[in-house]
Design a protein around this motif. Structure first.
Motif, short mmCIF file in Angstrom:
data_model
loop_
_atom_site.label_atom_id
_atom_site.label_comp_id
_atom_site.label_asym_id
_atom_site.label_seq_id
_atom_site.Cartn_x
_atom_site.Cartn_y
_atom_site.Cartn_z
N THR A 11 5.97 117.44 49.61
CA THR A 11 5.92 118.75 49.78
C THR A 11 7.50 119.37 49.28
N MET A 12 7.45 120.14 48.32
CA MET A 12 8.92 120.38 47.92
C MET A 12 8.90 121.83 47.80
N THR A 13 9.82 122.31 48.52
CA THR A 13 10.35 123.79 48.79
C THR A 13 11.70 123.85 47.69
N LEU A 14 11.45 124.85 46.90
CA LEU A 14 12.71 125.28 45.90
C LEU A 14 13.51 126.50 46.29
N THR A 15 14.64 126.59 46.20
CA THR A 15 15.28 128.08 46.14
C THR A 15 15.80 128.53 44.56
N GLY A 40 17.05 123.39 47.71
CA GLY A 40 15.70 123.21 48.38
C GLY A 40 15.72 121.80 49.00
N HIS A 41 14.38 121.52 49.42
CA HIS A 41 14.05 120.10 50.11
C HIS A 41 12.77 119.64 50.05
N PHE A 42 12.62 118.33 50.10
CA PHE A 42 11.38 117.70 50.05
C PHE A 42 11.25 116.62 51.12
N ALA A 43 9.92 116.51 51.45
CA ALA A 43 9.56 115.48 52.42
C ALA A 43 7.88 115.11 52.40
N GLY A 44 7.90 113.42 52.61
CA GLY A 44 7.01 113.22 52.51
C GLY A 44 6.96 111.76 53.32
N THR A 50 17.00 116.33 49.78
CA THR A 50 17.59 117.53 49.23
C THR A 50 17.39 117.80 47.72
N VAL A 51 16.95 118.85 47.50
CA VAL A 51 17.20 119.42 46.09
C VAL A 51 18.47 119.80 45.70
N LEU A 52 19.16 119.17 44.76
CA LEU A 52 20.74 119.64 44.61
C LEU A 52 20.63 120.76 43.58
N PRO A 53 21.78 121.65 44.01
CA PRO A 53 21.84 122.79 42.91
C PRO A 53 22.12 122.26 41.64
N VAL A 71 10.63 122.34 34.36
CA VAL A 71 11.71 122.13 35.21
C VAL A 71 12.25 120.73 35.46
N ARG A 72 13.67 120.94 35.51
CA ARG A 72 14.52 119.55 35.46
C ARG A 72 15.26 119.66 36.55
N LEU A 73 15.21 118.76 37.70
CA LEU A 73 15.87 118.86 38.92
C LEU A 73 16.70 117.52 39.36
N THR A 74 17.66 117.52 40.16
CA THR A 74 18.09 116.21 40.83
C THR A 74 17.92 116.42 42.38
#
Length: 154
Positions: A11-15, A40-44, A50-53, A71-74
């Protein structure tokens, strides 16, 4: 009829910095905008962190009313591994609801559908299994950004 074998991955929450969104304008593909993801953050069960800026959501609002996302994230796991996450999807809503959404309104969950296809890449041997994951997800809108439930298929 067979059920699709799947398992909850994260489950991932983005800001998202909606105020910092850049409008490219109307293009042949539709109204193109870029929304910065600031964290943001993610957990499983097997993956947390953590979702990095520095990520972005390249959004296109098509003429038919559909919002397409790219979307592209680190991601950084709690134990220090770096993971690249790329996902595409779409946000569907009736015309009236989509009009309210584009003006910044929070929609009720029954008013829209947000679905994605996700791909992970990781060079850390502890998470090399991610390189072969086929993942899909659904999302929910919040004032700060979307919350996704992402599932590994098969």
């Amino acid at each position: 009829m067979n059920n699709l074998p799947h398992r909850h991955l994260i489950t991932m929450t983005l800001t998202v910095d909606f105020a910092g969104m850049i409008s490219i304008g109307q293009t042949p593909a539709g109204l193109r905008r870029i929304a910065p993801v600031t964290g943001g953050h993610f957990a499983g069960e097997r993956l947390n962190g953590t979702v990095l800026p520095g990520g972005n959501d390249w959004v296109v609002n098509r003429e038919d009313g559909v919002m397409v996302i790219d979307v592209r994230l680190t991601l950084q796991t709690d134990d220090g591994a770096m993971v690249y996450l790329n996902y595409q999807g779409r946000f569907l809503a009736e015309a009236e609801a989509m009009s309210r959404f584009r003006k910044g309104a929070l929609l009720e969950r029954h008013e829209y559908s947000l679905a994605i296809i996700a791909k992970f890449e990781c060079g850390d041997s502890r998470y090399s299994w991610l390189n072969n994951v086929i993942a899909v997800g659904t999302g929910e809108q919040t004032a700060a950004g979307p919350v996704y439930s992402i599932f590994e298929i098969g």
